[in-house]
Each structure stands twice: as C-alpha cells, then as structure tokens.
Scaffold this motif. Structure first.
Motif, PDB file in Angstrom:
ATOM      1  N   GLU A   1       0.828  -1.211   0.000  1.00 49.62           N
ATOM      2  CA  GLU A   1       0.000   0.000   0.000  1.00 49.62           C
ATOM      3  C   GLU A   1       0.859   1.255   0.000  1.00 49.62           C
ATOM      4  OE1 GLU A   1      -3.969  -1.723   2.311  1.00 49.62           O
ATOM      5  OE2 GLU A   1      -2.458  -0.608   3.426  1.00 49.62           O
ATOM      6  N   GLY A   2       1.973   1.207   0.746  1.00 50.46           N
ATOM      7  CA  GLY A   2       2.862   2.365   0.815  1.00 50.46           C
ATOM      8  C   GLY A   2       3.547   2.656  -0.505  1.00 50.46           C
ATOM      9  N   ALA A   3       3.766   1.598  -1.309  1.00 49.33           N
ATOM     10  CA  ALA A   3       4.418   1.781  -2.609  1.00 49.33           C
ATOM     11  C   ALA A   3       3.461   2.270  -3.677  1.00 49.33           C
ATOM     12  CB  ALA A   3       5.059   0.468  -3.051  1.00 49.33           C
ATOM     13  N   ASP A   4       2.152   2.195  -3.414  1.00 52.00           N
ATOM     14  CA  ASP A   4       1.121   2.655  -4.357  1.00 52.00           C
ATOM     15  C   ASP A   4       1.240   1.937  -5.701  1.00 52.00           C
ATOM     16  OD1 ASP A   4      -1.075   4.163  -5.211  1.00 52.00           O
ATOM     17  OD2 ASP A   4       0.211   5.708  -6.079  1.00 52.00           O
ATOM     18  N   LYS A   5       1.379   0.606  -5.664  1.00 49.75           N
ATOM     19  CA  LYS A   5       1.485  -0.196  -6.876  1.00 49.75           C
ATOM     20  C   LYS A   5       0.373  -1.251  -6.899  1.00 49.75           C
ATOM     21  CE  LYS A   5       5.382   1.619  -8.380  1.00 49.75           C
ATOM     22  NZ  LYS A   5       5.458   2.373  -9.644  1.00 49.75           N
ATOM     23  N   PRO A   6      -0.129  -1.611  -8.093  1.00 53.87           N
ATOM     24  CA  PRO A   6      -1.220  -2.602  -8.193  1.00 53.87           C
ATOM     25  C   PRO A   6      -0.719  -4.033  -8.118  1.00 53.87           C
ATOM     26  CG  PRO A   6      -0.681  -1.809 -10.384  1.00 53.87           C
ATOM     27  CD  PRO A   6       0.188  -1.029  -9.431  1.00 53.87           C
ATOM     28  N   LEU A   7      -0.139  -4.393  -6.978  1.00 56.77           N
ATOM     29  CA  LEU A   7       0.357  -5.749  -6.735  1.00 56.77           C
ATOM     30  C   LEU A   7      -0.643  -6.482  -5.854  1.00 56.77           C
ATOM     31  CD1 LEU A   7       2.429  -8.042  -6.696  1.00 56.77           C
ATOM     32  CD2 LEU A   7       3.644  -6.817  -4.868  1.00 56.77           C
ATOM     33  N   PHE A   8      -1.160  -7.606  -6.350  1.00 56.38           N
ATOM     34  CA  PHE A   8      -2.152  -8.400  -5.629  1.00 56.38           C
ATOM     35  C   PHE A   8      -1.537  -9.755  -5.290  1.00 56.38           C
ATOM     36  CE2 PHE A   8      -4.255  -5.557  -8.559  1.00 56.38           C
ATOM     37  CZ  PHE A   8      -5.253  -4.963  -7.804  1.00 56.38           C
ATOM     38  N   ILE A   9      -1.603 -10.138  -4.017  1.00 50.52           N
ATOM     39  CA  ILE A   9      -1.021 -11.405  -3.572  1.00 50.52           C
ATOM     40  C   ILE A   9      -2.088 -12.221  -2.853  1.00 50.52           C
ATOM     41  CG2 ILE A   9       0.685 -12.506  -2.088  1.00 50.52           C
ATOM     42  CD1 ILE A   9       2.508 -10.147  -2.511  1.00 50.52           C
ATOM     43  N   ALA A  10      -2.192 -13.492  -3.226  1.00 49.83           N
ATOM     44  CA  ALA A  10      -3.109 -14.417  -2.557  1.00 49.83           C
ATOM     45  C   ALA A  10      -2.310 -15.610  -2.043  1.00 49.83           C
ATOM     46  CB  ALA A  10      -4.206 -14.884  -3.507  1.00 49.83           C
ATOM     47  N   VAL A  11      -2.539 -15.973  -0.794  1.00 49.40           N
ATOM     48  CA  VAL A  11      -1.912 -17.150  -0.186  1.00 49.40           C
ATOM     49  C   VAL A  11      -3.012 -18.189   0.012  1.00 49.40           C
ATOM     50  CG1 VAL A  11      -0.559 -18.025   1.742  1.00 49.40           C
ATOM     51  CG2 VAL A  11      -0.238 -15.667   0.968  1.00 49.40           C
ATOM     52  N   LEU A  12      -2.898 -19.303  -0.697  1.00 52.50           N
ATOM     53  CA  LEU A  12      -3.965 -20.298  -0.725  1.00 52.50           C
ATOM     54  C   LEU A  12      -3.445 -21.664  -0.285  1.00 52.50           C
ATOM     55  CD1 LEU A  12      -5.500 -19.360  -4.217  1.00 52.50           C
ATOM     56  CD2 LEU A  12      -6.187 -18.511  -1.951  1.00 52.50           C
ATOM     57  N   PRO A  13      -4.349 -22.552   0.172  1.00 53.37           N
ATOM     58  CA  PRO A  13      -3.925 -23.889   0.578  1.00 53.37           C
ATOM     59  C   PRO A  13      -3.500 -24.732  -0.614  1.00 53.37           C
ATOM     60  CG  PRO A  13      -6.310 -23.713   0.646  1.00 53.37           C
ATOM     61  CD  PRO A  13      -5.795 -22.327   0.395  1.00 53.37           C
ATOM     62  N   ALA A  14      -2.717 -25.762  -0.360  1.00 53.42           N
ATOM     63  CA  ALA A  14      -2.135 -26.573  -1.433  1.00 53.42           C
ATOM     64  C   ALA A  14      -3.184 -27.235  -2.310  1.00 53.42           C
ATOM     65  CB  ALA A  14      -1.212 -27.630  -0.824  1.00 53.42           C
ATOM     66  N   GLY A  15      -4.322 -27.575  -1.771  1.00 53.95           N
ATOM     67  CA  GLY A  15      -5.324 -28.286  -2.552  1.00 53.95           C
ATOM     68  C   GLY A  15      -6.274 -27.408  -3.334  1.00 53.95           C
ATOM     69  N   TYR A  16      -5.998 -26.127  -3.400  1.00 50.61           N
ATOM     70  CA  TYR A  16      -6.937 -25.225  -4.079  1.00 50.61           C
ATOM     71  C   TYR A  16      -6.957 -25.519  -5.585  1.00 50.61           C
ATOM     72  CZ  TYR A  16      -9.733 -21.036  -4.759  1.00 50.61           C
ATOM     73  OH  TYR A  16     -10.768 -20.177  -5.052  1.00 50.61           O
ATOM     74  N   PRO A  17      -8.140 -25.539  -6.216  1.00 50.70           N
ATOM     75  CA  PRO A  17      -8.214 -25.824  -7.660  1.00 50.70           C
ATOM     76  C   PRO A  17      -7.439 -24.790  -8.469  1.00 50.70           C
ATOM     77  CG  PRO A  17     -10.392 -25.920  -6.635  1.00 50.70           C
ATOM     78  CD  PRO A  17      -9.473 -25.342  -5.618  1.00 50.70           C
ATOM     79  N   THR A  18      -6.642 -25.251  -9.430  1.00 51.57           N
ATOM     80  CA  THR A  18      -5.762 -24.347 -10.167  1.00 51.57           C
ATOM     81  C   THR A  18      -6.212 -24.037 -11.582  1.00 51.57           C
ATOM     82  OG1 THR A  18      -4.414 -26.197 -10.955  1.00 51.57           O
ATOM     83  CG2 THR A  18      -3.774 -25.185  -8.854  1.00 51.57           C
ATOM     84  N   ALA A  19      -7.147 -24.785 -12.135  1.00 52.98           N
ATOM     85  CA  ALA A  19      -7.529 -24.591 -13.536  1.00 52.98           C
ATOM     86  C   ALA A  19      -8.044 -23.172 -13.766  1.00 52.98           C
ATOM     87  CB  ALA A  19      -8.587 -25.605 -13.946  1.00 52.98           C
ATOM     88  N   ASP A  20      -7.422 -22.448 -14.704  1.00 57.05           N
ATOM     89  CA  ASP A  20      -7.809 -21.092 -15.070  1.00 57.05           C
ATOM     90  C   ASP A  20      -7.840 -20.143 -13.877  1.00 57.05           C
ATOM     91  OD1 ASP A  20      -8.153 -21.661 -17.810  1.00 57.05           O
ATOM     92  OD2 ASP A  20     -10.133 -22.507 -17.415  1.00 57.05           O
ATOM     93  N   LEU A  21      -7.047 -20.430 -12.860  1.00 59.97           N
ATOM     94  CA  LEU A  21      -7.117 -19.646 -11.630  1.00 59.97           C
ATOM     95  C   LEU A  21      -6.732 -18.192 -11.861  1.00 59.97           C
ATOM     96  CD1 LEU A  21      -7.577 -19.342  -8.659  1.00 59.97           C
ATOM     97  CD2 LEU A  21      -5.339 -20.359  -8.216  1.00 59.97           C
ATOM     98  N   PHE A  22      -5.636 -17.950 -12.577  1.00 64.76           N
ATOM     99  CA  PHE A  22      -5.204 -16.572 -12.783  1.00 64.76           C
ATOM    100  C   PHE A  22      -6.216 -15.785 -13.612  1.00 64.76           C
ATOM    101  CE2 PHE A  22      -1.263 -15.717 -10.825  1.00 64.76           C
ATOM    102  CZ  PHE A  22      -0.569 -16.907 -10.728  1.00 64.76           C
ATOM    103  N   THR A  23      -6.675 -16.382 -14.699  1.00 64.63           N
ATOM    104  CA  THR A  23      -7.646 -15.685 -15.543  1.00 64.63           C
ATOM    105  C   THR A  23      -8.927 -15.395 -14.774  1.00 64.63           C
ATOM    106  OG1 THR A  23      -6.769 -16.713 -17.539  1.00 64.63           O
ATOM    107  CG2 THR A  23      -8.992 -15.820 -17.665  1.00 64.63           C
ATOM    108  N   ASP A  24      -9.416 -16.383 -14.028  1.00 65.15           N
ATOM    109  CA  ASP A  24     -10.650 -16.197 -13.272  1.00 65.15           C
ATOM    110  C   ASP A  24     -10.476 -15.132 -12.185  1.00 65.15           C
ATOM    111  OD1 ASP A  24     -11.756 -18.127 -14.836  1.00 65.15           O
ATOM    112  OD2 ASP A  24     -11.679 -19.721 -13.332  1.00 65.15           O
ATOM    113  N   LEU A  25      -9.319 -15.146 -11.516  1.00 61.86           N
ATOM    114  CA  LEU A  25      -9.090 -14.168 -10.452  1.00 61.86           C
ATOM    115  C   LEU A  25      -8.949 -12.763 -11.029  1.00 61.86           C
ATOM    116  CD1 LEU A  25      -8.640 -13.616  -7.481  1.00 61.86           C
ATOM    117  CD2 LEU A  25      -6.207 -14.095  -7.808  1.00 61.86           C
ATOM    118  N   ARG A  26      -8.221 -12.670 -12.140  1.00 57.77           N
ATOM    119  CA  ARG A  26      -8.075 -11.353 -12.781  1.00 57.77           C
ATOM    120  C   ARG A  26      -9.436 -10.825 -13.263  1.00 57.77           C
ATOM    121  NH1 ARG A  26      -8.598  -7.332 -15.116  1.00 57.77           N
ATOM    122  NH2 ARG A  26      -7.150  -6.221 -16.505  1.00 57.77           N
TER     123      ARG A  26
END
Length: 454
Positions: A76-101
């Motif tokens: 937040e202090g850097a004022d940059k659009p960096l988004f970080i998600a920490v998820l459990p190992a078993g989280y479904p990965t198919a199309d995850l980035f596209t769906d999240l974006r």
C-alpha cells in the motif's frame, strides 16, 4: 377438534422429518472432501479489491498476522497494483489466474502462493512477460512463505508500473481538519514563500547543470554507437545498382541509411538526456534493416525482429535468449548475439559494453542514471525491467524521482502505465502473462498445474 389435532400431529411429523433430513445433510457435508468448501474466487477477488493481500483461512499457518500486515502495508505504501493471494495446497488451479483477474477486474500484477508453490501473471501495461518470468524465477526454491513473498514484493515493486486501485483507500475515513489547523498552515506557507522561491530557483539551476553533464556523458557513448553503425554500412559494400539487387534489398538499404542520418540529426538536436532515447531507437531500427539486407543477399530466411544484444547493442540484433547471472544478482534471461551466446555456452564472459561513470569504466547497467534513456531506446516495449532487475540502473529507474530527472517511459520504467485501472472482464488473456507463458492456468498451460515446468 379432532381435525385440529390431526393437523397439528401432521405438522409435527413434517417438522420431525425435515429435521432428520437436515441432520443427515449436515453429517454428509461434514464428511465431504474439504476441496468442495474451497474459498470462491469471487470471495478472494472481493478481498483483493479492498487490500493487496489475501490469506486464506486454511493457509493462515504460512503467514502470521504480523507478517501479513507488514506485507500489506509495504504494498500500500508503494502505491502499486500488486495483488497477492496465499492459498492452501489443494486449491483448484484450472484457469485460476484468468478467473481471479476477471473477478477482481483491476489491471495489475497477480501473485499466488499455493501451498509451497508460487507463480505470477501480469497485464503487460504493468510489467512485461519477461520481467514477470525473471521475477518469479528469482524466488523459486524459497520454501518459507514470508521470505519468498517479501523477496518477490521487494523486487516487483522496484520494477513494476502503475498505481494502486482507489478502492484500497476508499474504505478508510480520515479525521476532519480543523479550521485552526488550516489557518496555521496558511500562515506558515505565506511566511515561507520567499525562502521556498529562492530554494526552487537554486534547485532548478543545479538540476539544469546535472542534466547538461549527463547529456555530455551520453554524447560520447551515442557518438560511438553512430560511428560503429556507419562503419557497418561501409563494410556492407552494397550498391543499389549491383547485379542481383532487387527492390526489397534497396528498400532495406534505404531504411538503414535513413536511420543513420536520423540518428545523427536527433543527437545534434538533443537538449536533454531523455532526447537520446529516440537516437538509439533509430540505430536499433537501422541495424535490423541491415540484418534483413544481409539475409536477402545471402539467400537466407529473413531474421525475426528481436531486441539487440543485451551486453552491447552494437553487436546487432540478438539471435536467442541466454541465461545470465550478474555478480550478486538474480539469474535472468537476456537477448544475446550469436558470438556472446557461444561465449556463455563455453563458460566464458560475454563482451560487455563499458562506459564512463563516477567510478571509472563500468558496464552500462552499473554506470548511473544517465544511461537509462540510452538503454530505453534499444530495449523498449516492456522488456527492459526484466533485464535490469537487481542492477543499479534498474533500481534507479524504478525510483519515483527518476522520471522527473531523466524522463519517463524508458522501456516501460516509470511511464505509460495503466495499472490499477478498473477493466472488469474486458482484458486480453493473451496479454496477461507470466512465468509459464500462459494467462490462465498455473504454470502456463501445464494442464492446470501450478508452477508447471519448475
């Protein structure tokens, strides 16, 4: 009366039956696999629209509350659009980035740590595909979540563009400012006006002197580049009327000559360091025209349009990418000419362009901020941040003050960004890339696997 009792009895039976069904469903749900209860992408996206870091409850052991808070405040202090998600190992990965974006709907750099694996994707207006790939590779193998996410954040914030979405700060409310405070501030501003004006004039004079000195230093390097290109034209010994010359060859040669004359004219007219970018861009265009002409004369396939050799743009267009690790820096892929590719493959050092600096002759990426415009003309189009990660020039160009001193937009450092903009689902998934080269799955098309190919 009997009818009423009968109705009451029937209602009681229905209630009992409903409770039994609900109890059975509860038992079945409790015994179902946990993956079915995974946090929805929509929930994660809603959280990321409010703050840059989301830690799933099932992954909370990876990052303490204090560590998460510190990381959030840093972004937040850097004022940059960096988004970080920490998820459990078993989280479904198919199309995850596209769906999240898509669900978040904000242009930016998206990084996900899933169990002990890590990957990232970005809109090219924020960070180039090459830069994302190099940044992710630089933290691969760091098992500790805090170390990996902190290292990635430090390096990403130093190289990415854009600004944080307004929604991160819209929910917070500030305290009202009293009239007394406003009046006091006004008095202080008026009292200090004369001193501030004097200071501004002094700083402007100093800044102008620094700019002249930087341009003088750049003239030496650019004149060497122009001279080297002129010598290439002479060695080519091409004559438009020679036997075998055709219209495409003559067109290539004319473009090369035009680029040579344009570079000389632009350099003669340069008044600021940022003006040099147009000069080196013209030289890069001219060298590619020469490469095309050489291929036509030899009857070879036309070369692919690639950036020049990273180690010295005078080597001409690169022919491949090679892995290289600068002293004390992270490993990254850089475009190289055939000769330097051979040297690296043989375990030898490449031939590096050295320039004058305050510390003597140094590689251009360690020689100071004035060489940013020079490098930006050669390596534009978003490739430069990934090449300069961890170098002195890369760190300087990513600083907020750099644009005011040397201009902006040098290879997508500090200018031309649209990060933080709300685009919703209207974005090109092919433009949303990262380490694996794909836009949706973790690992870039590895069957939906996270971190495929590591």
């Amino acid at each position: 009366m009997k009818v009423a009792l009968s109705a009451r009895s029937s209602a009681g039976s229905l209630i009992a039956l409903a409770l039994a069904v609900l109890t059975a469903l509860a038992v079945l749900t409790a015994g179902a696999p946990r993956a079915s209860a995974a946090t929805s992408v929509s929930t994660i996206a809603a959280s990321l629209r409010e703050s840059p870091l989301y830690v799933d409850p099932e992954a909370s052991a990876q990052l303490s509350q204090a560590e998460a808070h510190a990381l959030q405040k840093q972004i937040e202090g850097a004022d940059k659009p960096l988004f970080i998600a920490v998820l459990p190992a078993g989280y479904p990965t198919a199309d995850l980035f596209t769906d999240l974006r898509t669900a978040t709907g904000v242009t930016g750099l998206y990084a996900i740590r899933l169990g002990d694996r890590f990957d990232a994707r970005a809109d090219s207006s924020v960070l180039s595909r090459t830069a994302v790939r190099n940044l992710v590779a630089s933290v691969q193998g760091e098992d500790d979540a805090k170390t990996q996410l902190t290292d990635f954040t430090d390096r990403a914030l130093a190289n990415m563009g854009g600004s944080a979405p307004k929604s991160w700060s819209s929910s917070g409310g500030g305290d009202g400012i009293s009239s007394t405070a406003l009046i006091t501030a006004g008095v202080v501003l008026v009292a200090g006006g004369a001193g501030a004006y004097t200071l501004v004039r002094r700083n402007r004079r100093r800044h102008a002197a620094e700019q002249r000195a930087a341009l003088d230093r750049l003239r030496v390097v650019v004149d060497e580049d122009i001279t080297a290109f002129g010598e290439e034209l002479d060695r080519l010994d091409f004559h438009p009327s020679e036997p075998g010359a055709d219209d495409p060859m003559r067109a290539d040669y004319e473009r090369a000559l035009d680029a040579y004359e344009q570079a000389k004219s632009l350099m003669a007219a340069a008044a600021r360091p940022e003006d040099v970018r147009a000069v080196t861009q013209a030289l890069e265009d001219g060298r590619f025209s020469l490469a095309q002409l050489t291929a036509r004369r030899a009857g070879r396939p036309l070369p692919e349009r690639r950036p020049p050799c990273f180690f010295d743009p005078r080597h001409g267009p690169s022919v491949t990418d090679a892995t290289w690790t600068p002293p004390g820096g992270a490993t990254r892929e850089v475009p190289v000419c055939a000769a330097d590719a051979t040297r690296l493959a043989d375990g030898r050092d490449p031939v590096i362009r050295e320039v004058d600096s305050d510390y003597g002759r140094r590689p251009y990426w360690e020689a100071g901020p004035a060489y940013g415009p020079w490098a930006g003309g050669y390596f534009g189009g978003g490739i430069l941040p990934g090449l300069l990660v961890g170098t002195m020039l890369g760190g300087i160009m990513a600083a907020p003050s750099y644009a005011s001193d040397y201009g902006s937009g040098y290879g997508d450092f500090g200018g031309g960004y649209e990060g933080g903009d709300v685009s919703g689902a209207d974005f090109d998934t092919g433009d949303f890339g990262g380490f694996g080269g794909g836009g949706g799955d973790f690992g870039g098309g590895g069957g939906g696997d996270f971190g495929g190919g590591f």
